[in-house]
Design a protein around this motif. Structure first.
Motif, mmCIF file in Angstrom:
data_model
loop_
_atom_site.group_PDB
_atom_site.id
_atom_site.type_symbol
_atom_site.label_atom_id
_atom_site.label_comp_id
_atom_site.label_asym_id
_atom_site.label_seq_id
_atom_site.Cartn_x
_atom_site.Cartn_y
_atom_site.Cartn_z
ATOM 1 N N LEU A 171 0.814 -1.210 0.000
ATOM 2 C CA LEU A 171 0.000 0.000 0.000
ATOM 3 C C LEU A 171 0.850 1.263 0.000
ATOM 4 O O LEU A 171 0.419 2.322 -0.458
ATOM 5 C CB LEU A 171 -0.923 0.017 1.222
ATOM 6 C CG LEU A 171 -1.932 -1.137 1.317
ATOM 7 C CD1 LEU A 171 -2.746 -1.011 2.591
ATOM 8 C CD2 LEU A 171 -2.848 -1.147 0.103
ATOM 9 N N GLY A 172 2.060 1.176 0.523
ATOM 10 C CA GLY A 172 2.936 2.338 0.589
ATOM 11 C C GLY A 172 4.134 2.032 1.464
ATOM 12 O O GLY A 172 4.221 0.965 2.072
ATOM 13 N N ARG A 173 5.052 2.985 1.526
ATOM 14 C CA ARG A 173 6.273 2.801 2.310
ATOM 15 C C ARG A 173 6.536 4.028 3.178
ATOM 16 O O ARG A 173 6.043 5.117 2.910
ATOM 17 C CB ARG A 173 7.482 2.570 1.401
ATOM 18 C CG ARG A 173 7.407 1.316 0.565
ATOM 19 C CD ARG A 173 8.700 1.098 -0.184
ATOM 20 N NE ARG A 173 8.663 -0.106 -1.006
ATOM 21 C CZ ARG A 173 9.714 -0.612 -1.635
ATOM 22 N NH1 ARG A 173 10.905 -0.006 -1.539
ATOM 23 N NH2 ARG A 173 9.609 -1.708 -2.360
ATOM 24 N N ALA A 174 7.353 3.810 4.196
ATOM 25 C CA ALA A 174 7.818 4.908 5.048
ATOM 26 C C ALA A 174 9.249 4.603 5.454
ATOM 27 O O ALA A 174 9.580 3.450 5.742
ATOM 28 C CB ALA A 174 6.935 5.053 6.286
ATOM 29 N N ARG A 175 10.105 5.606 5.429
ATOM 30 C CA ARG A 175 11.495 5.442 5.847
ATOM 31 C C ARG A 175 11.657 5.987 7.264
ATOM 32 O O ARG A 175 11.289 7.131 7.544
ATOM 33 C CB ARG A 175 12.437 6.164 4.886
ATOM 34 C CG ARG A 175 12.470 5.555 3.486
ATOM 35 C CD ARG A 175 13.458 6.284 2.606
ATOM 36 N NE ARG A 175 14.825 6.159 3.116
ATOM 37 C CZ ARG A 175 15.634 5.157 2.828
ATOM 38 N NH1 ARG A 175 15.230 4.171 2.052
ATOM 39 N NH2 ARG A 175 16.870 5.117 3.301
ATOM 40 N N GLU A 191 2.785 7.494 8.575
ATOM 41 C CA GLU A 191 2.330 8.101 7.328
ATOM 42 C C GLU A 191 3.103 7.480 6.167
ATOM 43 O O GLU A 191 4.329 7.454 6.163
ATOM 44 C CB GLU A 191 2.559 9.609 7.343
ATOM 45 C CG GLU A 191 2.053 10.291 6.076
ATOM 46 C CD GLU A 191 2.242 11.800 6.124
ATOM 47 O OE1 GLU A 191 1.994 12.463 5.093
ATOM 48 O OE2 GLU A 191 2.637 12.307 7.192
ATOM 49 N N LEU A 192 2.367 6.938 5.188
ATOM 50 C CA LEU A 192 2.987 6.290 4.044
ATOM 51 C C LEU A 192 3.184 7.292 2.913
ATOM 52 O O LEU A 192 2.611 8.390 2.915
ATOM 53 C CB LEU A 192 2.123 5.116 3.564
ATOM 54 C CG LEU A 192 1.809 4.050 4.626
ATOM 55 C CD1 LEU A 192 0.935 2.956 4.044
ATOM 56 C CD2 LEU A 192 3.092 3.472 5.200
ATOM 57 N N ASP A 193 3.976 6.891 1.924
ATOM 58 C CA ASP A 193 4.321 7.790 0.821
ATOM 59 C C ASP A 193 3.326 7.698 -0.333
ATOM 60 O O ASP A 193 3.692 7.867 -1.499
ATOM 61 C CB ASP A 193 5.734 7.466 0.307
ATOM 62 C CG ASP A 193 5.849 6.045 -0.230
ATOM 63 O OD1 ASP A 193 4.874 5.270 -0.054
ATOM 64 O OD2 ASP A 193 6.903 5.715 -0.794
ATOM 65 N N ARG A 194 2.050 7.399 -0.007
ATOM 66 C CA ARG A 194 1.061 7.242 -1.071
ATOM 67 C C ARG A 194 -0.256 7.871 -0.654
ATOM 68 O O ARG A 194 -0.669 7.753 0.493
ATOM 69 C CB ARG A 194 0.867 5.755 -1.379
ATOM 70 C CG ARG A 194 0.041 5.490 -2.620
ATOM 71 C CD ARG A 194 0.330 4.107 -3.164
ATOM 72 N NE ARG A 194 1.768 3.917 -3.374
ATOM 73 C CZ ARG A 194 2.281 2.806 -3.873
ATOM 74 N NH1 ARG A 194 1.498 1.809 -4.204
ATOM 75 N NH2 ARG A 194 3.585 2.684 -4.028
ATOM 76 N N ALA A 195 -0.904 8.538 -1.601
ATOM 77 C CA ALA A 195 -2.169 9.203 -1.309
ATOM 78 C C ALA A 195 -3.300 8.183 -1.209
ATOM 79 O O ALA A 195 -3.233 7.104 -1.811
ATOM 80 C CB ALA A 195 -2.486 10.222 -2.409
ATOM 81 N N ALA A 196 -4.327 8.524 -0.446
ATOM 82 C CA ALA A 196 -5.485 7.650 -0.316
ATOM 83 C C ALA A 196 -6.117 7.446 -1.691
ATOM 84 O O ALA A 196 -6.292 8.387 -2.461
ATOM 85 C CB ALA A 196 -6.496 8.271 0.651
ATOM 86 N N GLY A 197 -6.450 6.201 -2.000
ATOM 87 C CA GLY A 197 -7.070 5.891 -3.286
ATOM 88 C C GLY A 197 -6.094 5.577 -4.400
ATOM 89 O O GLY A 197 -6.500 5.172 -5.492
ATOM 90 N N ALA A 198 -4.795 5.774 -4.150
ATOM 91 C CA ALA A 198 -3.790 5.479 -5.183
ATOM 92 C C ALA A 198 -3.667 3.962 -5.357
ATOM 93 O O ALA A 198 -3.904 3.203 -4.417
ATOM 94 C CB ALA A 198 -2.445 6.074 -4.789
ATOM 95 N N PRO A 199 -3.306 3.491 -6.560
ATOM 96 C CA PRO A 199 -3.169 2.052 -6.778
ATOM 97 C C PRO A 199 -2.112 1.441 -5.863
ATOM 98 O O PRO A 199 -1.123 2.084 -5.513
ATOM 99 C CB PRO A 199 -2.738 1.951 -8.257
ATOM 100 C CG PRO A 199 -3.139 3.253 -8.867
ATOM 101 C CD PRO A 199 -3.027 4.270 -7.780
ATOM 102 N N ALA A 200 -2.337 0.201 -5.481
ATOM 103 C CA ALA A 200 -1.363 -0.541 -4.675
ATOM 104 C C ALA A 200 -0.405 -1.282 -5.605
ATOM 105 O O ALA A 200 -0.763 -1.645 -6.728
ATOM 106 C CB ALA A 200 -2.088 -1.533 -3.765
ATOM 107 N N ASP A 201 0.829 -1.489 -5.149
ATOM 108 C CA ASP A 201 1.832 -2.205 -5.941
ATOM 109 C C ASP A 201 1.737 -3.701 -5.670
ATOM 110 O O ASP A 201 1.617 -4.132 -4.520
ATOM 111 C CB ASP A 201 3.248 -1.723 -5.590
ATOM 112 C CG ASP A 201 3.512 -0.306 -6.064
ATOM 113 O OD1 ASP A 201 2.804 0.149 -6.980
ATOM 114 O OD2 ASP A 201 4.423 0.339 -5.516
ATOM 115 N N VAL A 202 1.817 -4.484 -6.728
ATOM 116 C CA VAL A 202 1.840 -5.946 -6.609
ATOM 117 C C VAL A 202 3.278 -6.381 -6.842
ATOM 118 O O VAL A 202 3.862 -6.108 -7.893
ATOM 119 C CB VAL A 202 0.902 -6.604 -7.634
ATOM 120 C CG1 VAL A 202 0.933 -8.128 -7.484
ATOM 121 C CG2 VAL A 202 -0.526 -6.088 -7.459
#
Length: 236
Positions: A171-175, A191-202
């Motif tokens: 869903l996202g990453r955080a450092r 807090e992740l580096d991706r906006a709500a509703g953005a596609p998830a990475d497979v």
């Protein structure tokens, strides 16, 4: 092109990638081992086999180099096995070989773990070996072996068709610095580096292969693929 030179270049690229991901307290540089150099026979080695477009056996002897990381895990109450500590470095080395599967790592005495015909590299800091990396390329099947007319690379991948691989959805990453990771408690919000509703990475084996949207299937989470990723990042 000289096959030996190509194999040496491949091994150096793998050793360099492993050195970058090794959790050492000092930066390490991969240097071809000089005659007579190598790990002590009773040092602990972590080794694994990689099967893919180019198959190989990989070995890391780095217990001393990662003692700081292992001690930090022990102090935090979560001792980290040596094979787990070195796994990211082994995976990074194998990524230079192309698509494939790295099997579970195991430990063994360096005297029996490092093949005599492997490319051996010292992982040095200021000219002093801190760890060792070895890679032995396996012979590739000929283009006519088993499947006449099928390129050797496709044939080597054919053995992977029934191998199960772990697919993850990110869903996202955080450092975070290690200090903050050790301070995490139940209820903490990251807090992740991706906006709500953005596609998830497979992801498969850490490689991005597709993107999609999260769905619910019979009260379980699922992923609906919306994009297949090709090119350098993807494996397709």
């Amino acid at each position: 092109m000289n096959p030996t030179a190509t194999s040496t270049d491949t091994a150096l690229a793998a050793a360099t990638a492993a050195a970058r991901l090794l959790p050492s307290t000092t930066p390490l540089i991969a240097v071809a081992a000089r005659p007579g150099e190598g790990p002590a026979l009773d040092d602990i080695a972590v080794l694994a086999s990689f099967v893919g477009s180019r198959s190989a056996d990989v070995v890391l002897v780095a217990e001393r180099a990662v003692q700081g990381a292992l001690a930090a895990g022990a102090d935090a109450g979560s001792p980290l096995p040596l094979s787990d500590a070195l796994r990211p470095a082994l995976e990074a080395a194998c990524e230079t070989l192309g698509a494939g599967v790295l099997d579970a790592a195991r430990t063994e005495a360096a005297g029996s773990a490092v093949p005599a015909d492997a490319h051996l590299f010292a992982l040095e800091h200021e000219g002093v070996p801190q760890a060792w990396f070895a890679l032995r390329m396996r012979a590739e099947p000929s283009a006519t072996a088993g499947f006449p007319g099928v390129p050797a690379q496709r044939q080597s991948l054919h053995v992977l068709y029934d191998v199960e691989m772990t697919l993850t959805v990110e869903l996202g990453r955080a450092r975070l610095p290690v200090r903050q990771v050790l301070e995490l408690t139940p209820g903490a919000v990251l807090e992740l580096d991706r906006a709500a509703g953005a596609p998830a990475d497979v992801m498969v084996n850490g490689r991005l292969i597709a993107r999609g949207e999260v769905v619910v299937v019979d009260e379980d989470y699922g992923i609906r693929i919306t994009e297949i990723v090709a090119g350098e990042q993807g494996v397709i």
